[in-house]
Design an enzyme around this catalytic site. Structure first.
Site, PDB file in Angstrom:
ATOM      1  CG  ASP A   1      -2.035   1.032   1.093  1.00 22.47           C
ATOM      2  OD1 ASP A   1      -1.723   2.239   1.138  1.00 22.47           O
ATOM      3  OD2 ASP A   1      -3.208   0.649   0.963  1.00 22.47           O
TER       4      ASP A   1
ATOM      5  CD  GLU B   1      -0.408   5.563   2.082  1.00 23.36           C
ATOM      6  OE1 GLU B   1      -0.974   6.619   1.733  1.00 23.36           O
ATOM      7  OE2 GLU B   1      -0.994   4.480   2.189  1.00 23.36           O
TER       8      GLU B   1
ATOM      9  CG  ASP C   1      -1.320   0.631  -4.084  1.00 26.65           C
ATOM     10  OD1 ASP C   1      -0.707   1.297  -3.226  1.00 26.65           O
ATOM     11  OD2 ASP C   1      -2.537   0.398  -4.011  1.00 26.65           O
TER      12      ASP C   1
ATOM     13  CG  HIS D   1      -5.254   8.526   5.249  1.00 31.19           C
ATOM     14  ND1 HIS D   1      -5.695   8.106   4.018  1.00 31.19           N
ATOM     15  CD2 HIS D   1      -6.267   9.255   5.801  1.00 31.19           C
ATOM     16  CE1 HIS D   1      -6.915   8.560   3.826  1.00 31.19           C
ATOM     17  NE2 HIS D   1      -7.297   9.249   4.895  1.00 31.19           N
TER      18      HIS D   1
ATOM     19  CG  ASP E   1      -3.931   2.357   4.942  1.00 30.62           C
ATOM     20  OD1 ASP E   1      -4.539   2.422   6.036  1.00 30.62           O
ATOM     21  OD2 ASP E   1      -3.835   3.317   4.167  1.00 30.62           O
TER      22      ASP E   1
END
Length: 323
Positions: free
Chosen positions: A23, A25, A126, A184, A189
């Protein structure tokens, strides 16, 4: 906790020895689009494909190149500190470290064919958008197992039904699980996605590849014009295409540079196959990767994403953190 996860994973036999849940960011701004958007946190959680047990975890902060100072919105939304990314690594190094962690964490597993591995994400952003775009934009090598993935939204709908754009937190709660950690945060996550994956496995849903990137097409050489029919001199031939020499990827294989402004062909894709982790250099090794170059005119970064904050407590002794 490990015993609970193992019990939940006892369901339909899956085609993969391991699932690696990611995941990413990325840099973001409030009510706008940042270009180029860059990954600032690289987390991964390794899940046993037979039991659903979380085996190991990985995380690296990534230092953005084009927008090195995080916006106030990004910091407040995620809790990530400027010093976290300042002390981070470049994306290429994060990919290399992740590849090394993954090989160490899966060593000794599988069979003579190698370890069957599949990447799992919540959504297609992603792998299809973020990682693919940034690697092509910056000319960064990427392990080939990121070229196909499982969008967990699809087996989630098969297991629990329902439609619409259910977000990850809503999906976790719909499956009867409590959300753990901070929303977040990429690692949190990924951990919650891994728990959701185990619950879906327990409900005897087959987990299969849902997304696939086609390999870049080969360079087509133009035919040189011949002599004119009236006996004139032949037309001047175009200069030869200068080929870049192959570079070494993180798996010690080679990958070719992708020519600029060549669109990825999505039609007539080969059927997805489980990715096999083999000793690099062996006859069955498939861990080589390829490299992209500068961005193509039609490619833009995907939706806004955010970064990550701090580690969550009580993660358990079964994590293998990479230093």
């Amino acid at each position: 906790m490990a015993a609970i996860m193992a019990a939940r994973g006892q369901g339909l036999e899956q085609d993969f020895d391991f699932f690696v849940v990611v995941d990413f960011e990325a840099t973001c701004v409030k009510d706008g689009r940042i270009f180029p958007q860059e990954i600032i946190e690289f987390p991964a959680v390794l899940v046993d494909g037979a039991t659903g047990r979380i085996v190991s975890a990985f995380r690296r902060y990534v230092r953005p190149k084009h927008h090195p100072v995080l916006t106030q919105f990004c910091r407040e939304l995620t809790g990530i500190r400027q010093e976290d990314v300042d002390g981070g690594v470049e994306l290429g190094d994060a990919l290399w470290l992740h590849d090394s962690w993954l090989k160490a964490a899966t060593a000794g597993a599988g069979n003579k064919r190698g370890v069957r591995l599949a990447v799992v994400t919540w959504g297609d952003w992603d792998c299809r958008t973020m990682l693919e775009f940034e690697c092509r934009f910056k000319g960064i090598e990427k392990p080939s197992y990121f070229d196909q993935w499982i969008n967990l939204r699809i087996p989630f709908q098969a297991a629990l039904g329902g439609g619409g754009r259910v977000n990850l937190q809503e999906a976790v709660r719909a499956a009867g699980l409590d959300w753990e950690g901070r929303l977040h945060c990429g690692l949190d996550d990924a951990l919650n996605t891994a728990r959701l994956l185990a619950e879906i496995m327990r409900r005897r849903v087959k987990i299969t590849i849902t997304g696939l990137l086609a390999p870049p097409p080969p360079i087509q050489q133009k035919q040189q014009p011949g002599t004119s029919p009236c006996g004139g001199s032949p037309a001047l031939a175009p200069p030869p295409i200068q080929q870049q020499p192959p570079r070494t990827g993180p798996c010690s294989g080679t990958f070719a540079l992708v020519p600029a402004q060549v669109p990825i062909q999505q039609k007539q894709q080969p059927p997805p196959q489980p990715h096999i982790i083999s000793p690099c250099g062996g006859s069955s090794a498939t861990c080589f990767s390829y490299c992209g170059v500068a961005t193509r005119g039609a490619m833009e970064p995907g939706p806004m994403r955010s970064g990550c904050a701090n580690l969550t407590p009580a993660m358990g002794s079964y994590f293998l953190w990479s230093n």
